[in-house]
Design an enzyme around this catalytic site. Structure first.
Site, PDB file in Angstrom:
ATOM      1  N   GLY A   1       0.835  -1.215   0.000  1.00 20.75           N
ATOM      2  CA  GLY A   1       0.000   0.000   0.000  1.00 20.75           C
ATOM      3  C   GLY A   1       0.855   1.244   0.000  1.00 20.75           C
ATOM      4  O   GLY A   1       2.039   1.174  -0.327  1.00 20.75           O
ATOM      5  N   ASN A   2       0.255   2.361   0.321  1.00 22.47           N
ATOM      6  CA  ASN A   2       1.026   3.606   0.409  1.00 22.47           C
ATOM      7  C   ASN A   2       0.443   4.494   1.498  1.00 22.47           C
ATOM      8  O   ASN A   2      -0.548   4.155   2.119  1.00 22.47           O
ATOM      9  CB  ASN A   2       1.076   4.307  -0.959  1.00 22.47           C
ATOM     10  CG  ASN A   2      -0.309   4.658  -1.451  1.00 22.47           C
ATOM     11  OD1 ASN A   2      -0.998   5.467  -0.848  1.00 22.47           O
ATOM     12  ND2 ASN A   2      -0.730   4.010  -2.545  1.00 22.47           N
ATOM     13  N   PHE A   3       1.101   5.624   1.726  1.00 21.81           N
ATOM     14  CA  PHE A   3       0.766   6.463   2.886  1.00 21.81           C
ATOM     15  C   PHE A   3      -0.379   7.446   2.637  1.00 21.81           C
ATOM     16  O   PHE A   3      -0.635   8.294   3.485  1.00 21.81           O
ATOM     17  CB  PHE A   3       2.003   7.255   3.337  1.00 21.81           C
ATOM     18  CG  PHE A   3       3.078   6.394   3.928  1.00 21.81           C
ATOM     19  CD1 PHE A   3       2.807   5.628   5.049  1.00 21.81           C
ATOM     20  CD2 PHE A   3       4.347   6.349   3.377  1.00 21.81           C
ATOM     21  CE1 PHE A   3       3.793   4.826   5.615  1.00 21.81           C
ATOM     22  CE2 PHE A   3       5.333   5.556   3.931  1.00 21.81           C
ATOM     23  CZ  PHE A   3       5.060   4.784   5.053  1.00 21.81           C
TER      24      PHE A   3
ATOM     25  N   ALA B   1      -4.335   7.509  -4.679  1.00 20.92           N
ATOM     26  CA  ALA B   1      -2.940   7.094  -4.891  1.00 20.92           C
ATOM     27  C   ALA B   1      -2.997   5.592  -5.162  1.00 20.92           C
ATOM     28  O   ALA B   1      -2.961   4.773  -4.237  1.00 20.92           O
ATOM     29  CB  ALA B   1      -2.111   7.403  -3.659  1.00 20.92           C
TER      30      ALA B   1
END
Ligand code: CTP
Length: 408
Positions: free
Chosen positions: A212-214, A280
């Site tokens: 995943g991402n932030f 995102a």
């Protein structure tokens, strides 16, 4: 024309204990004349400056000052009020109430209602010039700004203390004008269907792990709420995010992975007038998803094979019809303008919002953002200073509105 925008709107007017409270009577009158429904909340000390009877007579609603009415035991729900409001305006806002709002000291009906309010909040400070100029007041106002409040700056002039300086509450006509302008803005997006993607995507490796991402989703949610406030019906396809509130008019479609996000976006896209792709999206996903948790000893893996995810923006870009507008985001570290322009063309977008990662306070996780907008129609790029995400959302939607208006 402007006042029409306020017809039927629910406005909570918060009144604090300052001499300018007498001017709030005119503000309430203007709002009522414009067809708004007004609920006045007074802090206990505001009653020393103007009587509740004056404001309840003008607003046509009993004024609320306490959590409950002592003789009837009737409980006033700040939660209900917060949900009822289309906007809240605190006028006059004293240094004490501004400090309480900035720090969440919810010890009266006004501040509890502020904390429960999902709508846009306007703050019209009024105080002595030294209190106004004090670093503590500036800090608290800055916090409110970052929390999404619109500060209606006080004017300079003679104050109640007879000192001359900044701190005089803006005139009721101008406060009214700010509110009218805010609701007026709804026009170009009113009745339009806006599709928004927001948040990160999680790409499962096994039942307990993911790539995943932030991304926090805050920017996409701020745009969704602002679009709904302007009268759009919003489909918000959201990756996994924390608890972010949405207002009426926003339908959240929760998804987890990029493939699910594409499916949900494609379902909504045919009826969308505008699609804003703020998510995102993970560029890759594991080629294989394990049904059982991968065990370190027995089937530990050293490498994860990845496959490319679909590009949602490019897919919608290829399907876009002439009367649909597509807006993307770009988060770049080097050669930002070149890369963003390239994405604008490659994904067939009408507009791209370039997020700066290099500026302090901008990007993932922050409550502020600093953007530059590039257009496909040859217009010059527009750069904006660091602002709260709510204000950035308004700037983005102002520009989208100009695309709709220009292309009608
Ligand atoms: N986007 C999308 N689907 C993807 C990847 C990106 O819809 N699979 C959208 C984003 O929501 C954003 C825009 O495309 O609006 C640009 O995203 P970005 O990640 O910067 O683009 P990429 O094409 O992945 O480029 P990069 O090589 O910089 O990762």
């Amino acid at each position: 024309m402007m006042a029409e925008a306020l017809r039927g709107k629910h406005i909570v007017v918060g009144v604090c204990g300052g001499i300018a409270a007498y001017k709030t009577a005119s503000l309430v009158r203007l709002l009522i004349k414009a067809g708004a429904e007004v609920q006045v909340i007074m802090t206990p000390s505001a009653r020393e400056f103007i009587t509740p009877l004056t404001l309840s007579t003008l607003s046509g609603n009993p004024v609320i000052t306490e959590f409950f009415t002592a003789n009837t035991g009737e409980w006033h729900s700040h939660v209900k009020l917060g949900l009822w409001a289309d906007a809240m305006v605190v006028a006059p806002a004293t240094a004490a109430t501004i400090a309480k709002m900035a720090t969440g000291v919810a010890d009266n009906m006004l501040v509890t209602s502020y904390l429960s309010c999902r709508a846009q909040v306007f703050v019209a400070p009024a105080m002595d010039l030294d209190m106004m100029a004090h670093p503590s007041t500036s800090r608290n106002l800055e916090t409110l700004r970052r929390d999404g409040c619109i500060i209606i700056e006080p004017a300079a002039g003679e104050l109640a203390s007879h000192l001359i300086g900044r701190g005089r509450m803006e005139e009721p006509e101008n406060i009214f004008g700010c509110l009218a302008q805010f609701f007026e803005k709804s026009s170009a997006l009113a009745g339009k269907h806006v599709l928004i993607t927001a948040g990160p995507t999680y790409e499962r490796i096994d039942p307990v792990r993911f790539i995943g991402n932030f991304s926090t989703g805050k920017m996409g949610y701020a745009i969704a709420n602002e679009a709904a406030r302007r009268g759009a019906s919003v489909t918000l396809v959201s990756g996994p995010v924390g608890n972010i509130t949405t207002i009426d008019g926003v339908t959240v479609v929760p998804v987890e992975s990029a493939c699910q996000m594409l499916d949900a976006a494609q379902q909504a896209f045919p009826t969308a007038d505008v699609a804003i792709l703020a998510a995102a999206v993970a560029d890759y996903r594991p080629a294989k998803q394990f049904d059982h948790k991968i065990k370190r000893e027995t089937n530990g893996i050293e490498q994860i094979e990845l496959v490319k995810n679909p590009d949602i923006a490019a897919t919608l870009g290829a399907q876009k019809s002439e009367n649909q507008r597509l807006v993307g985001f770009a988060l770049e570290t080097d050669h930002p303008i070149e890369h963003a322009s390239d994405k604008l063309a490659r994904k067939n977008l009408d507009m791209i919002v370039l997020n700066s990662l290099s500026d302090p306070g901008a990007g993932f996780g922050f409550d502020t953002n600093k953007i530059t907008i590039l257009f496909a129609d040859g217009r010059q790029p527009a750069s904006f200073p660091l602002k709260s995400k709510a204000e950035v959302a308004a700037d983005i939607l102002d520009n989208i509105e100009s695309l709709i208006v220009c292309n009608q």
